[in-house]
Write a protein that holds these residues in place. Structure first.
Motif, PDB file in Angstrom:
ATOM      1  N   TRP A  86       0.853  -1.187   0.000  1.00 16.05           N
ATOM      2  CA  TRP A  86       0.000   0.000   0.000  1.00 16.05           C
ATOM      3  C   TRP A  86       0.891   1.240   0.000  1.00 16.05           C
ATOM      4  O   TRP A  86       1.794   1.367   0.823  1.00 16.05           O
ATOM      5  N   ILE A  87       0.618   2.130  -0.937  1.00 13.59           N
ATOM      6  CA  ILE A  87       1.498   3.280  -1.154  1.00 13.59           C
ATOM      7  C   ILE A  87       0.692   4.575  -1.167  1.00 13.59           C
ATOM      8  O   ILE A  87      -0.187   4.763  -2.012  1.00 13.59           O
ATOM      9  N   GLY A 120       6.694   1.322   6.594  1.00 14.67           N
ATOM     10  CA  GLY A 120       7.528   0.865   5.496  1.00 14.67           C
ATOM     11  C   GLY A 120       8.947   0.466   5.782  1.00 14.67           C
ATOM     12  O   GLY A 120       9.535   0.801   6.810  1.00 14.67           O
ATOM     13  N   THR A 121       9.489  -0.274   4.839  1.00 16.31           N
ATOM     14  CA  THR A 121      10.911  -0.598   4.796  1.00 16.31           C
ATOM     15  C   THR A 121      11.642   0.555   4.124  1.00 16.31           C
ATOM     16  O   THR A 121      11.197   1.066   3.104  1.00 16.31           O
ATOM     17  N   SER A 122      12.737   0.978   4.705  1.00 17.59           N
ATOM     18  CA  SER A 122      13.468   2.122   4.158  1.00 17.59           C
ATOM     19  C   SER A 122      14.164   1.775   2.848  1.00 17.59           C
ATOM     20  O   SER A 122      14.783   0.721   2.712  1.00 17.59           O
ATOM     21  N   PHE A 123      14.046   2.694   1.880  1.00 20.28           N
ATOM     22  CA  PHE A 123      14.764   2.564   0.609  1.00 20.28           C
ATOM     23  C   PHE A 123      15.764   3.719   0.496  1.00 20.28           C
ATOM     24  O   PHE A 123      15.711   4.539  -0.419  1.00 20.28           O
ATOM     25  N   SER A 124      16.693   3.755   1.436  1.00 21.18           N
ATOM     26  CA  SER A 124      17.620   4.872   1.559  1.00 21.18           C
ATOM     27  C   SER A 124      18.566   5.008   0.366  1.00 21.18           C
ATOM     28  O   SER A 124      19.116   6.087   0.125  1.00 21.18           O
ATOM     29  N   GLU A 166       5.700  -3.359   7.043  1.00 22.87           N
ATOM     30  CA  GLU A 166       6.815  -3.294   6.099  1.00 22.87           C
ATOM     31  C   GLU A 166       6.358  -3.085   4.664  1.00 22.87           C
ATOM     32  O   GLU A 166       7.162  -2.758   3.793  1.00 22.87           O
ATOM     33  N   LEU A 167       5.064  -3.287   4.390  1.00 24.13           N
ATOM     34  CA  LEU A 167       4.532  -3.137   3.041  1.00 24.13           C
ATOM     35  C   LEU A 167       3.578  -1.956   2.915  1.00 24.13           C
ATOM     36  O   LEU A 167       2.783  -1.888   1.976  1.00 24.13           O
ATOM     37  N   THR A 168       3.641  -1.021   3.843  1.00 23.47           N
ATOM     38  CA  THR A 168       2.882   0.218   3.711  1.00 23.47           C
ATOM     39  C   THR A 168       3.876   1.376   3.658  1.00 23.47           C
ATOM     40  O   THR A 168       4.765   1.480   4.506  1.00 23.47           O
ATOM     41  N   TYR A 169       3.731   2.228   2.649  1.00 24.04           N
ATOM     42  CA  TYR A 169       4.747   3.247   2.363  1.00 24.04           C
ATOM     43  C   TYR A 169       4.117   4.623   2.171  1.00 24.04           C
ATOM     44  O   TYR A 169       2.989   4.743   1.684  1.00 24.04           O
ATOM     45  N   VAL A 170       4.888   5.627   2.524  1.00 22.37           N
ATOM     46  CA  VAL A 170       4.504   7.020   2.286  1.00 22.37           C
ATOM     47  C   VAL A 170       5.644   7.702   1.541  1.00 22.37           C
ATOM     48  O   VAL A 170       6.760   7.802   2.060  1.00 22.37           O
ATOM     49  N   PHE A 171       5.364   8.150   0.324  1.00 20.23           N
ATOM     50  CA  PHE A 171       6.340   8.889  -0.476  1.00 20.23           C
ATOM     51  C   PHE A 171       5.767  10.260  -0.805  1.00 20.23           C
ATOM     52  O   PHE A 171       4.604  10.372  -1.208  1.00 20.23           O
ATOM     53  N   LYS A 172       6.564  11.300  -0.621  1.00 18.30           N
ATOM     54  CA  LYS A 172       6.097  12.655  -0.856  1.00 18.30           C
ATOM     55  C   LYS A 172       7.087  13.423  -1.737  1.00 18.30           C
ATOM     56  O   LYS A 172       8.305  13.266  -1.609  1.00 18.30           O
ATOM     57  N   ILE A 173       6.528  14.241  -2.605  1.00 18.30           N
ATOM     58  CA  ILE A 173       7.320  15.069  -3.509  1.00 18.30           C
ATOM     59  C   ILE A 173       7.144  16.526  -3.100  1.00 18.30           C
ATOM     60  O   ILE A 173       6.008  17.004  -2.953  1.00 18.30           O
ATOM     61  N   VAL A 174       8.248  17.215  -2.893  1.00 20.92           N
ATOM     62  CA  VAL A 174       8.202  18.595  -2.394  1.00 20.92           C
ATOM     63  C   VAL A 174       7.591  19.520  -3.449  1.00 20.92           C
ATOM     64  O   VAL A 174       8.072  19.614  -4.576  1.00 20.92           O
ATOM     65  N   SER A 175       6.518  20.202  -3.039  1.00 21.99           N
ATOM     66  CA  SER A 175       5.821  21.123  -3.949  1.00 21.99           C
ATOM     67  C   SER A 175       5.995  22.581  -3.545  1.00 21.99           C
ATOM     68  O   SER A 175       5.855  23.484  -4.377  1.00 21.99           O
ATOM     69  N   ASP A 209       8.134  -4.824  -5.179  1.00 26.47           N
ATOM     70  CA  ASP A 209       7.620  -6.071  -5.739  1.00 26.47           C
ATOM     71  C   ASP A 209       8.350  -7.282  -5.158  1.00 26.47           C
ATOM     72  O   ASP A 209       7.742  -8.330  -4.920  1.00 26.47           O
ATOM     73  N   LYS A 210       9.637  -7.139  -4.929  1.00 28.09           N
ATOM     74  CA  LYS A 210      10.401  -8.248  -4.338  1.00 28.09           C
ATOM     75  C   LYS A 210       9.860  -8.591  -2.945  1.00 28.09           C
ATOM     76  O   LYS A 210       9.711  -9.769  -2.594  1.00 28.09           O
ATOM     77  N   LEU A 211       9.538  -7.567  -2.165  1.00 24.33           N
ATOM     78  CA  LEU A 211       9.023  -7.787  -0.814  1.00 24.33           C
ATOM     79  C   LEU A 211       7.609  -8.362  -0.848  1.00 24.33           C
ATOM     80  O   LEU A 211       7.236  -9.188  -0.019  1.00 24.33           O
ATOM     81  N   VAL A 212       6.809  -7.888  -1.822  1.00 24.37           N
ATOM     82  CA  VAL A 212       5.449  -8.418  -1.979  1.00 24.37           C
ATOM     83  C   VAL A 212       5.495  -9.911  -2.280  1.00 24.37           C
ATOM     84  O   VAL A 212       4.739 -10.708  -1.704  1.00 24.37           O
TER      85      VAL A 212
END
Length: 224
Positions: A86-87, A120-124, A166-175, A209-212
């Motif tokens: 979930w994203i 979520g799992t970090s994608f640093s 680990e499969l729920t994520y929040v991604f934000k783009i600076v506006s 997708d790998k984690l899913v």
């Protein structure tokens, strides 16, 4: 418009990526990127999907209550399994630039209740990790070195009912930042910000997708 799939057929589809976005202008690039089609114009929340690749998207509208309700609506409407990702993705304010940069919210705080979430799992190696504060009104001061949005805390509140953390994520783009006025945030501008990060989104989806697949394999009940 293609014929709408019957609900029983939808439930039989293994949706692997569930996108929750607030605005149509945020959704449009994602719909194009993953070749999704609208399910129906008459639903409480608009849903788009690609049943072949397992992508589904719901447009919630602005606010954390709507974000939570839309996520639950999508889950129930499509019968999404527990191994799906979930994203929540969209625009946000930030205390500094550059505008257009994408961040993963590793800590989300509800400003009203003070409740904290760690999705979520970090994608640093792919995106910068930041803290995020969900507010009830558009932020103007940016007093803390954080992202600011109006939906993420609501999404995180219901995420335990959607999938594992680990499969729920929040991604934000600076506006917008203290130096950039909010009057410049048009629908066209918002869409351009998502498009600008197209390659990063594809890279994130590949890793998710790998984690899913790992979670799907873990949850399989042997026939014997």
């Amino acid at each position: 418009m293609k014929k709408v799939l019957k609900n029983k057929k939808l439930i039989a589809v293994n949706f692997r990526f569930c996108w929750v976005v607030a605005l149509q202008s945020e959704a449009k690039p994602l719909i194009d990127m993953f070749s999704m089609k609208i399910l129906s114009n008459r639903l409480l929340f608009p849903i788009y999907l690609n049943h072949e690749t397992g992508h589904a998207l719901v447009i919630s509208g602005v606010g954390q209550v709507k974000s939570a309700a839309a996520a639950m609506f999508l889950r129930e409407r499509l019968g999404v399994k527990n191994f799906a990702a979930w994203i929540n993705i969209g625009i946000s304010g930030f205390f500094k630039g550059p505008v257009g940069s994408i961040h993963q919210a590793l800590k989300v705080v509800n400003k009203e209740s003070g409740k904290s979430f760690f999705p979520g799992t970090s994608f640093s190696k792919i995106v910068r990790g930041s803290s995020l504060i969900t507010v009830g009104q558009p932020e103007k001061i940016f007093s803390a070195p954080c992202l600011y949005d109006m939906e993420a805390a609501g999404f995180c509140e219901v995420s335990p009912f959607l999938s594992c953390n680990e499969l729920t994520y929040v991604f934000k783009i600076v506006s917008d930042t203290p130096e950039t006025p909010k009057t410049e945030i048009t629908k066209k501008f918002v869409t351009s910000l998502i498009k600008k990060n197209r390659d990063v989104v594809f890279e994130l989806v590949a890793e998710i997708d790998k984690l899913v697949r790992e979670e799907e394999s873990r949850l399989i009940v042997p026939e014997d």
